[in-house]
Scaffold this active site. Structure first.
Site, PDB file in Angstrom:
ATOM      1  N   HIS A  55       0.875  -1.193   0.000  1.00 26.23           N
ATOM      2  CA  HIS A  55       0.000   0.000   0.000  1.00 26.23           C
ATOM      3  C   HIS A  55       0.904   1.233   0.000  1.00 26.23           C
ATOM      4  O   HIS A  55       1.470   1.590   1.035  1.00 26.23           O
ATOM      5  CB  HIS A  55      -0.900   0.002   1.237  1.00 26.23           C
ATOM      6  CG  HIS A  55      -1.873   1.136   1.264  1.00 26.23           C
ATOM      7  ND1 HIS A  55      -3.223   0.958   1.517  1.00 26.23           N
ATOM      8  CD2 HIS A  55      -1.723   2.470   1.074  1.00 26.23           C
ATOM      9  CE1 HIS A  55      -3.838   2.129   1.478  1.00 26.23           C
ATOM     10  NE2 HIS A  55      -2.944   3.073   1.217  1.00 26.23           N
ATOM     11  N   HIS A 108       1.640   5.336  -1.624  1.00 25.27           N
ATOM     12  CA  HIS A 108       1.281   6.538  -2.399  1.00 25.27           C
ATOM     13  C   HIS A 108       2.559   7.117  -2.993  1.00 25.27           C
ATOM     14  O   HIS A 108       3.436   7.579  -2.241  1.00 25.27           O
ATOM     15  CB  HIS A 108       0.609   7.577  -1.501  1.00 25.27           C
ATOM     16  CG  HIS A 108      -0.683   7.089  -0.925  1.00 25.27           C
ATOM     17  ND1 HIS A 108      -1.896   7.262  -1.560  1.00 25.27           N
ATOM     18  CD2 HIS A 108      -0.952   6.398   0.205  1.00 25.27           C
ATOM     19  CE1 HIS A 108      -2.855   6.711  -0.833  1.00 25.27           C
ATOM     20  NE2 HIS A 108      -2.311   6.171   0.247  1.00 25.27           N
ATOM     21  N   ARG A 110       2.317   9.404  -5.632  1.00 19.70           N
ATOM     22  CA  ARG A 110       1.963  10.717  -6.218  1.00 19.70           C
ATOM     23  C   ARG A 110       2.411  10.799  -7.675  1.00 19.70           C
ATOM     24  O   ARG A 110       2.594   9.800  -8.339  1.00 19.70           O
ATOM     25  CB  ARG A 110       2.552  11.882  -5.401  1.00 19.70           C
ATOM     26  CG  ARG A 110       2.373  11.781  -3.897  1.00 19.70           C
ATOM     27  CD  ARG A 110       0.934  11.774  -3.461  1.00 19.70           C
ATOM     28  NE  ARG A 110       0.817  11.970  -2.021  1.00 19.70           N
ATOM     29  CZ  ARG A 110      -0.194  11.557  -1.288  1.00 19.70           C
ATOM     30  NH1 ARG A 110      -1.194  10.880  -1.837  1.00 19.70           N
ATOM     31  NH2 ARG A 110      -0.229  11.802   0.006  1.00 19.70           N
ATOM     32  N   ASN A 123      -5.059   7.452  -5.965  1.00 13.68           N
ATOM     33  CA  ASN A 123      -5.765   8.703  -5.620  1.00 13.68           C
ATOM     34  C   ASN A 123      -5.007   9.954  -6.077  1.00 13.68           C
ATOM     35  O   ASN A 123      -4.655  10.817  -5.298  1.00 13.68           O
ATOM     36  CB  ASN A 123      -6.088   8.766  -4.119  1.00 13.68           C
ATOM     37  CG  ASN A 123      -4.860   8.727  -3.220  1.00 13.68           C
ATOM     38  OD1 ASN A 123      -3.830   8.179  -3.598  1.00 13.68           O
ATOM     39  ND2 ASN A 123      -4.975   9.313  -2.036  1.00 13.68           N
ATOM     40  N   LYS A 139      -8.943  -0.118  -5.930  1.00 20.73           N
ATOM     41  CA  LYS A 139      -9.032   0.516  -4.602  1.00 20.73           C
ATOM     42  C   LYS A 139     -10.348   1.255  -4.453  1.00 20.73           C
ATOM     43  O   LYS A 139     -10.671   2.132  -5.270  1.00 20.73           O
ATOM     44  CB  LYS A 139      -7.866   1.499  -4.424  1.00 20.73           C
ATOM     45  CG  LYS A 139      -7.900   2.322  -3.143  1.00 20.73           C
ATOM     46  CD  LYS A 139      -7.566   1.480  -1.914  1.00 20.73           C
ATOM     47  CE  LYS A 139      -7.704   2.254  -0.609  1.00 20.73           C
ATOM     48  NZ  LYS A 139      -6.646   3.210  -0.355  1.00 20.73           N
ATOM     49  N   HIS A 181     -10.473   1.350   1.693  1.00 22.66           N
ATOM     50  CA  HIS A 181     -10.215   2.281   2.807  1.00 22.66           C
ATOM     51  C   HIS A 181     -11.473   2.225   3.674  1.00 22.66           C
ATOM     52  O   HIS A 181     -12.490   2.818   3.329  1.00 22.66           O
ATOM     53  CB  HIS A 181      -9.970   3.703   2.293  1.00 22.66           C
ATOM     54  CG  HIS A 181      -9.662   4.673   3.383  1.00 22.66           C
ATOM     55  ND1 HIS A 181      -8.471   5.350   3.489  1.00 22.66           N
ATOM     56  CD2 HIS A 181     -10.396   5.073   4.461  1.00 22.66           C
ATOM     57  CE1 HIS A 181      -8.480   6.111   4.564  1.00 22.66           C
ATOM     58  NE2 HIS A 181      -9.640   5.966   5.178  1.00 22.66           N
ATOM     59  N   HIS A 224      -4.681  -0.713   5.728  1.00 21.35           N
ATOM     60  CA  HIS A 224      -4.135   0.004   6.893  1.00 21.35           C
ATOM     61  C   HIS A 224      -5.041  -0.092   8.126  1.00 21.35           C
ATOM     62  O   HIS A 224      -5.502   0.906   8.662  1.00 21.35           O
ATOM     63  CB  HIS A 224      -3.837   1.473   6.563  1.00 21.35           C
ATOM     64  CG  HIS A 224      -4.881   2.192   5.751  1.00 21.35           C
ATOM     65  ND1 HIS A 224      -6.203   2.257   6.103  1.00 21.35           N
ATOM     66  CD2 HIS A 224      -4.780   2.870   4.582  1.00 21.35           C
ATOM     67  CE1 HIS A 224      -6.861   2.938   5.198  1.00 21.35           C
ATOM     68  NE2 HIS A 224      -6.036   3.325   4.264  1.00 21.35           N
ATOM     69  N   ASP A 267       1.398   2.507   3.557  1.00 22.61           N
ATOM     70  CA  ASP A 267       0.556   3.706   3.428  1.00 22.61           C
ATOM     71  C   ASP A 267       1.429   4.953   3.551  1.00 22.61           C
ATOM     72  O   ASP A 267       0.981   5.995   4.048  1.00 22.61           O
ATOM     73  CB  ASP A 267      -0.583   3.736   4.450  1.00 22.61           C
ATOM     74  CG  ASP A 267      -1.681   4.738   4.042  1.00 22.61           C
ATOM     75  OD1 ASP A 267      -1.704   5.152   2.878  1.00 22.61           O
ATOM     76  OD2 ASP A 267      -2.498   5.109   4.908  1.00 22.61           O
ATOM     77  N   HIS A 326       3.416  14.401   1.716  1.00 23.63           N
ATOM     78  CA  HIS A 326       2.841  15.727   1.440  1.00 23.63           C
ATOM     79  C   HIS A 326       3.981  16.724   1.585  1.00 23.63           C
ATOM     80  O   HIS A 326       4.901  16.500   2.387  1.00 23.63           O
ATOM     81  CB  HIS A 326       1.741  16.062   2.456  1.00 23.63           C
ATOM     82  CG  HIS A 326       0.513  15.224   2.318  1.00 23.63           C
ATOM     83  ND1 HIS A 326      -0.501  15.501   1.422  1.00 23.63           N
ATOM     84  CD2 HIS A 326       0.134  14.085   2.959  1.00 23.63           C
ATOM     85  CE1 HIS A 326      -1.455  14.588   1.528  1.00 23.63           C
ATOM     86  NE2 HIS A 326      -1.094  13.706   2.440  1.00 23.63           N
ATOM     87  N   ALA A 363      -3.414  14.798   5.790  1.00 25.10           N
ATOM     88  CA  ALA A 363      -3.267  13.480   6.423  1.00 25.10           C
ATOM     89  C   ALA A 363      -2.263  12.630   5.660  1.00 25.10           C
ATOM     90  O   ALA A 363      -2.340  12.521   4.436  1.00 25.10           O
ATOM     91  CB  ALA A 363      -4.619  12.777   6.464  1.00 25.10           C
TER      92      ALA A 363
HETATM   93  O1  DOR Z   1      -3.394   9.557   5.821  1.00 23.53           O
HETATM   94  C1  DOR Z   1      -3.707   9.247   4.681  1.00 23.53           C
HETATM   95  N1  DOR Z   1      -3.115   9.797   3.605  1.00 23.53           N
HETATM   96  N2  DOR Z   1      -4.682   8.349   4.508  1.00 23.53           N
HETATM   97  C2  DOR Z   1      -5.161   8.060   3.299  1.00 23.53           C
HETATM   98  O2  DOR Z   1      -6.056   7.269   3.222  1.00 23.53           O
HETATM   99  C3  DOR Z   1      -4.688   8.777   2.103  1.00 23.53           C
HETATM  100  C4  DOR Z   1      -3.339   9.260   2.299  1.00 23.53           C
HETATM  101  C5  DOR Z   1      -2.925  10.254   1.240  1.00 23.53           C
HETATM  102  O3  DOR Z   1      -3.132   9.972   0.066  1.00 23.53           O
HETATM  103  O4  DOR Z   1      -2.392  11.315   1.585  1.00 23.53           O
HETATM  104 ZN    ZN Z   2      -3.348   5.055   1.598  1.00 21.11          ZN
END
Ligand code: DOR
Ligand code: ZN
Length: 341
Positions: free
Chosen positions: A16, A18, A20, A44, A99, A138, A172, A244, A248, A260
């Site tokens: 899992h 991310h 980007r 996402n 997803k 999720h 997660h 996960d 950011h 988040a």
């Molecule tokens: O904390 C998170 N950040 N939870 C998620 O489900 C998405 C993720 C994100 O893409 O930033």
């Molecule tokens: Zn995630």
């Protein structure tokens, strides 16, 4: 001189992740490709990855960013109830999973599912069952923040019962209720992050607020973490590691509207080794970080051997501008060597 204990991991997988896109993808890709053999890539983006063309194009951008590093991107599609068998058959070979996000529940999930009406979801989920495409979920309602995941368990159970041939991965997980659900339904599986094995809500908000530990689902109570630890440390055959890791920009985290996500990919294996050693469970780490995922997903990862040594590692203040968990702190294990092939 006594030799430092070494831990060797084969073909670690992050189920899992991310990554980007654009500049952020460039900034974070090495944190995963260095030590992991492959990862399930979350869809996402803005807009979400929801067509065959978008999956192929995103995989290509990841491939360009990774350069000559050996790393497999296991692609996912953003779930929409409108998907049918013809649409899914045509892109089956491009994806490893789909997803599902409840609408608006987390970062870039606005186009997700509202209400969980089995009949509305049936055409898409029947098609996925027939095509053997796992569904990653999720699992949070829009209820009180500490109860969201536990409230979602009844939805997991409804889906698991209505679609017994569908592999459903509870992503997660953070609660004892989700751990209990694993035992009740053959077709429920779970990923567990490294941060949820280390922290509780106290670490996030018990003292000065720690934005770099804020994520969704939020870390819960000690008894929840204990339940996660139990199944992770024994490498329960239905659980696998999924970081996960969700980068950011620093300004988006250190902001009065904090985004988040916890960024862990470059330090995940070091932290897991520390944790499994502390609990005298190192013999189960290989299954947790690779073997179980291979069995659950039926994937055969690229060969990669990661050797860790028990030598303090000072976590950098940031990786290309992204602040990791435990920035500037010392952790017990370092990466000694990575061999590809
Ligand atoms: O904390 C998170 N950040 N939870 C998620 O489900 C998405 C993720 C994100 O893409 O930033
Ligand atoms: Zn995630």
């Amino acid at each position: 001189m006594p030799s430092t204990p070494l831990v060797v991991l084969n073909a670690p997988l992050d189920m899992h992740l991310h990554l980007r896109d654009g500049e952020m993808l460039q900034n974070v890709i090495n944190g995963s490709t260095q030590t992991f053999s492959g990862a399930i890539i979350m869809p996402n983006l803005v807009p979400p990855v929801s067509s065959k063309e978008e999956v192929i194009a995103y995989k290509e951008r990841i491939s360009l960013a990774q350069g000559d590093k050996k790393f497999t991107s296991y692609m996912t599609l953003f779930f929409k109830p409108s998907y049918d068998k013809a649409f899914l058959s045509a892109l089956r070979d491009e994806i490893t999973a789909i997803k599902l996000y409840p609408a608006g529940i987390t970062t870039n999930s606005e186009g997700g599912v509202s209400g969980f009406d089995v009949e509305e979801l049936r055409p898409a989920l029947d098609a996925m069952s027939e095509l053997n495409i796992p569904l990653c979920v999720h699992g949070e309602t829009n209820g009180f923040v500490m109860d969201r995941e536990a409230e979602f368990v009844s939805i997991y159970e409804k889906l698991a019962t209505a679609f017994p041939k569908l592999k459903i991965i509870m992503e997660h997980i953070t609660t004892k209720e989700s751990v209990a659900a694993l035992e009740k339904h053959e077709n429920l599986y779970a990923t567990i992050t490294v941060h949820h094995l280390f922290i509780t809500l106290d670490d996030v908000a018990g003292g000065m607020l720690q934005p770099h530990l804020f994520c969704k689902p939020i870390a819960k109570r000690p008894e929840d973490r204990d339940a996660l630890l139990k199944v992770a440390l024994e490498a329960h055959s239905k659980v696998m590691f999924g970081s996960d890791s969700a980068p950011h920009p620093q300004h988006a985290k250190e902001n009065c509207g904090c985004a988040a996500g916890v960024f862990t990919s470059p330090i995940a294996l070091q932290l897991l080794t520390e944790l499994f050693e502390k609990h005298d469970a190192l013999e189960n780490l290989q299954a947790f970080v690779s073997g179980n995922a291979q069995n659950i997903y039926g994937v055969q990862p690229l060969a990669k051997t990661v050797t860790l040594e028990k030598k303090p590692f000072k976590v950098p203040a940031n990786y290309n501008g992204v602040v990791p968990m435990y920035a500037n702190e010392e952790i017990a294990y370092s990466i000694k060597e990575v061999k590809n092939g």
